[in-house]
Design a protein around this motif. Structure first.
Motif, PDB file in Angstrom:
ATOM      1  N   LEU A 112       0.835  -1.208   0.000  1.00 31.19           N
ATOM      2  CA  LEU A 112       0.000   0.000   0.000  1.00 31.19           C
ATOM      3  C   LEU A 112       0.870   1.259   0.000  1.00 31.19           C
ATOM      4  CD1 LEU A 112      -2.787  -1.090   2.511  1.00 31.19           C
ATOM      5  CD2 LEU A 112      -3.020  -0.784   0.025  1.00 31.19           C
ATOM      6  N   GLU A 113       1.970   1.231   0.746  1.00 29.13           N
ATOM      7  CA  GLU A 113       2.896   2.374   0.755  1.00 29.13           C
ATOM      8  C   GLU A 113       3.405   2.689  -0.647  1.00 29.13           C
ATOM      9  OE1 GLU A 113       5.295   2.635   4.939  1.00 29.13           O
ATOM     10  OE2 GLU A 113       6.106   1.318   3.406  1.00 29.13           O
ATOM     11  N   TYR A 114       3.573   1.661  -1.457  1.00 28.55           N
ATOM     12  CA  TYR A 114       4.118   1.839  -2.798  1.00 28.55           C
ATOM     13  C   TYR A 114       3.044   2.075  -3.855  1.00 28.55           C
ATOM     14  CZ  TYR A 114       9.019   1.136  -1.824  1.00 28.55           C
ATOM     15  OH  TYR A 114      10.305   1.303  -1.398  1.00 28.55           O
ATOM     16  N   GLY A 115       1.794   2.246  -3.420  1.00 33.26           N
ATOM     17  CA  GLY A 115       0.745   2.621  -4.356  1.00 33.26           C
ATOM     18  C   GLY A 115      -0.055   1.483  -4.948  1.00 33.26           C
ATOM     19  N   PHE A 116       0.084   0.278  -4.410  1.00 30.43           N
ATOM     20  CA  PHE A 116      -0.724  -0.826  -4.904  1.00 30.43           C
ATOM     21  C   PHE A 116      -2.161  -0.623  -4.451  1.00 30.43           C
ATOM     22  CE2 PHE A 116       3.419  -2.509  -5.453  1.00 30.43           C
ATOM     23  CZ  PHE A 116       3.334  -3.528  -6.393  1.00 30.43           C
ATOM     24  N   PRO A 117      -3.128  -0.911  -5.321  1.00 29.72           N
ATOM     25  CA  PRO A 117      -4.530  -0.819  -4.903  1.00 29.72           C
ATOM     26  C   PRO A 117      -4.779  -1.802  -3.755  1.00 29.72           C
ATOM     27  CG  PRO A 117      -4.350  -1.100  -7.291  1.00 29.72           C
ATOM     28  CD  PRO A 117      -2.981  -1.286  -6.726  1.00 29.72           C
ATOM     29  N   PRO A 118      -5.676  -1.464  -2.818  1.00 31.16           N
ATOM     30  CA  PRO A 118      -5.892  -2.318  -1.644  1.00 31.16           C
ATOM     31  C   PRO A 118      -6.214  -3.777  -1.966  1.00 31.16           C
ATOM     32  CG  PRO A 118      -6.971  -0.209  -1.343  1.00 31.16           C
ATOM     33  CD  PRO A 118      -6.453  -0.225  -2.750  1.00 31.16           C
ATOM     34  N   GLU A 119      -7.065  -4.035  -2.955  1.00 33.46           N
ATOM     35  CA  GLU A 119      -7.415  -5.424  -3.284  1.00 33.46           C
ATOM     36  C   GLU A 119      -6.209  -6.201  -3.797  1.00 33.46           C
ATOM     37  OE1 GLU A 119     -10.585  -5.046  -6.068  1.00 33.46           O
ATOM     38  OE2 GLU A 119     -12.001  -4.333  -4.566  1.00 33.46           O
ATOM     39  N   LEU A 120      -5.397  -5.561  -4.644  1.00 40.57           N
ATOM     40  CA  LEU A 120      -4.203  -6.213  -5.172  1.00 40.57           C
ATOM     41  C   LEU A 120      -3.172  -6.412  -4.066  1.00 40.57           C
ATOM     42  CD1 LEU A 120      -2.644  -7.355  -7.552  1.00 40.57           C
ATOM     43  CD2 LEU A 120      -1.930  -5.013  -8.116  1.00 40.57           C
ATOM     44  N   ALA A 121      -3.013  -5.427  -3.206  1.00 43.28           N
ATOM     45  CA  ALA A 121      -2.068  -5.548  -2.088  1.00 43.28           C
ATOM     46  C   ALA A 121      -2.458  -6.710  -1.185  1.00 43.28           C
ATOM     47  CB  ALA A 121      -2.018  -4.248  -1.299  1.00 43.28           C
ATOM     48  N   GLU A 122      -3.745  -6.865  -0.934  1.00 41.97           N
ATOM     49  CA  GLU A 122      -4.221  -7.967  -0.082  1.00 41.97           C
ATOM     50  C   GLU A 122      -3.919  -9.315  -0.725  1.00 41.97           C
ATOM     51  OE1 GLU A 122      -5.574  -9.881   3.101  1.00 41.97           O
ATOM     52  OE2 GLU A 122      -5.494  -7.696   2.989  1.00 41.97           O
ATOM     53  N   LEU A 157       8.633  -4.148  -5.303  1.00 45.64           N
ATOM     54  CA  LEU A 157       8.900  -2.765  -4.906  1.00 45.64           C
ATOM     55  C   LEU A 157      10.000  -2.139  -5.756  1.00 45.64           C
ATOM     56  CD1 LEU A 157       8.584  -3.074  -1.021  1.00 45.64           C
ATOM     57  CD2 LEU A 157       6.804  -2.670  -2.740  1.00 45.64           C
ATOM     58  N   GLN A 158      10.976  -2.933  -6.166  1.00 44.34           N
ATOM     59  CA  GLN A 158      12.030  -2.409  -7.040  1.00 44.34           C
ATOM     60  C   GLN A 158      11.465  -2.013  -8.402  1.00 44.34           C
ATOM     61  OE1 GLN A 158      14.972  -5.511  -7.074  1.00 44.34           O
ATOM     62  NE2 GLN A 158      16.012  -4.700  -5.268  1.00 44.34           N
ATOM     63  N   LEU A 159      10.575  -2.831  -8.945  1.00 45.86           N
ATOM     64  CA  LEU A 159       9.956  -2.480 -10.226  1.00 45.86           C
ATOM     65  C   LEU A 159       9.185  -1.164 -10.119  1.00 45.86           C
ATOM     66  CD1 LEU A 159       8.659  -5.939 -11.500  1.00 45.86           C
ATOM     67  CD2 LEU A 159      10.403  -4.498 -12.579  1.00 45.86           C
ATOM     68  N   CYS A 206       7.575   1.311 -12.874  1.00 49.23           N
ATOM     69  CA  CYS A 206       6.596   0.349 -13.355  1.00 49.23           C
ATOM     70  C   CYS A 206       5.298   0.526 -12.560  1.00 49.23           C
ATOM     71  CB  CYS A 206       7.143  -1.066 -13.159  1.00 49.23           C
ATOM     72  SG  CYS A 206       6.122  -2.366 -13.864  1.00 49.23           S
ATOM     73  N   PRO A 207       4.151   0.583 -13.227  1.00 53.09           N
ATOM     74  CA  PRO A 207       2.885   0.663 -12.492  1.00 53.09           C
ATOM     75  C   PRO A 207       2.705  -0.588 -11.620  1.00 53.09           C
ATOM     76  CG  PRO A 207       2.554   1.149 -14.819  1.00 53.09           C
ATOM     77  CD  PRO A 207       3.956   0.640 -14.678  1.00 53.09           C
ATOM     78  N   PRO A 208       2.128  -0.437 -10.424  1.00 55.51           N
ATOM     79  CA  PRO A 208       1.977  -1.587  -9.522  1.00 55.51           C
ATOM     80  C   PRO A 208       1.277  -2.785 -10.152  1.00 55.51           C
ATOM     81  CG  PRO A 208       1.490   0.429  -8.348  1.00 55.51           C
ATOM     82  CD  PRO A 208       1.667   0.799  -9.796  1.00 55.51           C
ATOM     83  N   LEU A 258       5.616 -10.399 -12.219  1.00 51.19           N
ATOM     84  CA  LEU A 258       6.181 -11.342 -11.260  1.00 51.19           C
ATOM     85  C   LEU A 258       5.234 -12.460 -10.843  1.00 51.19           C
ATOM     86  CD1 LEU A 258       8.194  -8.875  -9.039  1.00 51.19           C
ATOM     87  CD2 LEU A 258       9.061 -10.476 -10.738  1.00 51.19           C
ATOM     88  N   SER A 259       4.021 -12.487 -11.388  1.00 49.57           N
ATOM     89  CA  SER A 259       3.091 -13.550 -11.005  1.00 49.57           C
ATOM     90  C   SER A 259       3.395 -14.823 -11.792  1.00 49.57           C
ATOM     91  CB  SER A 259       1.649 -13.112 -11.227  1.00 49.57           C
ATOM     92  OG  SER A 259       1.387 -12.960 -12.602  1.00 49.57           O
ATOM     93  N   PRO A 260       3.212 -15.981 -11.157  1.00 48.67           N
ATOM     94  CA  PRO A 260       3.412 -17.250 -11.864  1.00 48.67           C
ATOM     95  C   PRO A 260       2.404 -17.393 -13.010  1.00 48.67           C
ATOM     96  CG  PRO A 260       3.155 -17.599  -9.496  1.00 48.67           C
ATOM     97  CD  PRO A 260       2.865 -16.150  -9.779  1.00 48.67           C
ATOM     98  N   LEU A 261       2.726 -18.220 -13.975  1.00 42.81           N
ATOM     99  CA  LEU A 261       1.852 -18.381 -15.133  1.00 42.81           C
ATOM    100  C   LEU A 261       0.492 -18.949 -14.763  1.00 42.81           C
ATOM    101  CD1 LEU A 261       4.379 -19.699 -17.774  1.00 42.81           C
ATOM    102  CD2 LEU A 261       3.395 -17.413 -17.591  1.00 42.81           C
TER     103      LEU A 261
END
Length: 90
Positions: A37-47, A60-62, A67-69, A76-79
């Motif tokens: 959330l600190e890095y700007g991820f929407p709450p649902e995605l952060a959860e 966080l490095q991206l 790079c947009p969250p 970085l998500s698995p296939l």
């Protein structure tokens, strides 16, 4: 007589609340969510990401590099993860 200027500039004030607790971290998922959330991820995605084994530091490095969250999460998500877009059939 001139006064010597400090060689480094002071750090910018933090505009987001830190994800710190009074004691040792006991809720890793909550801490991960807070960092996202600190890095700007929407709450649902952060959860969602907080409960996955996605590399938090890489996410966080991206974002630090512009790079947009949502795209960072997709990269970085698995296939077989629901964050990945479905394959186009056609």
């Amino acid at each position: 007589m001139t006064t010597k200027q400090p060689s480094s500039t002071p750090a910018a004030p933090r505009t987001r609340p830190p994800c710190l607790s009074a004691g040792p971290p006991v809720d890793v998922r909550g801490w991960r969510r807070c960092r996202l959330l600190e890095y700007g991820f929407p709450p649902e995605l952060a959860e969602r990401l907080a409960g996955q084994r996605t590399d938090l530091h890489a996410l966080l490095q991206l974002v630090d590099r512009g790079c947009p969250p949502e795209l960072a999460a997709q990269i970085l998500s698995p296939l077989d993860d629901p964050l990945s877009p479905p394959d186009e059939v056609g």
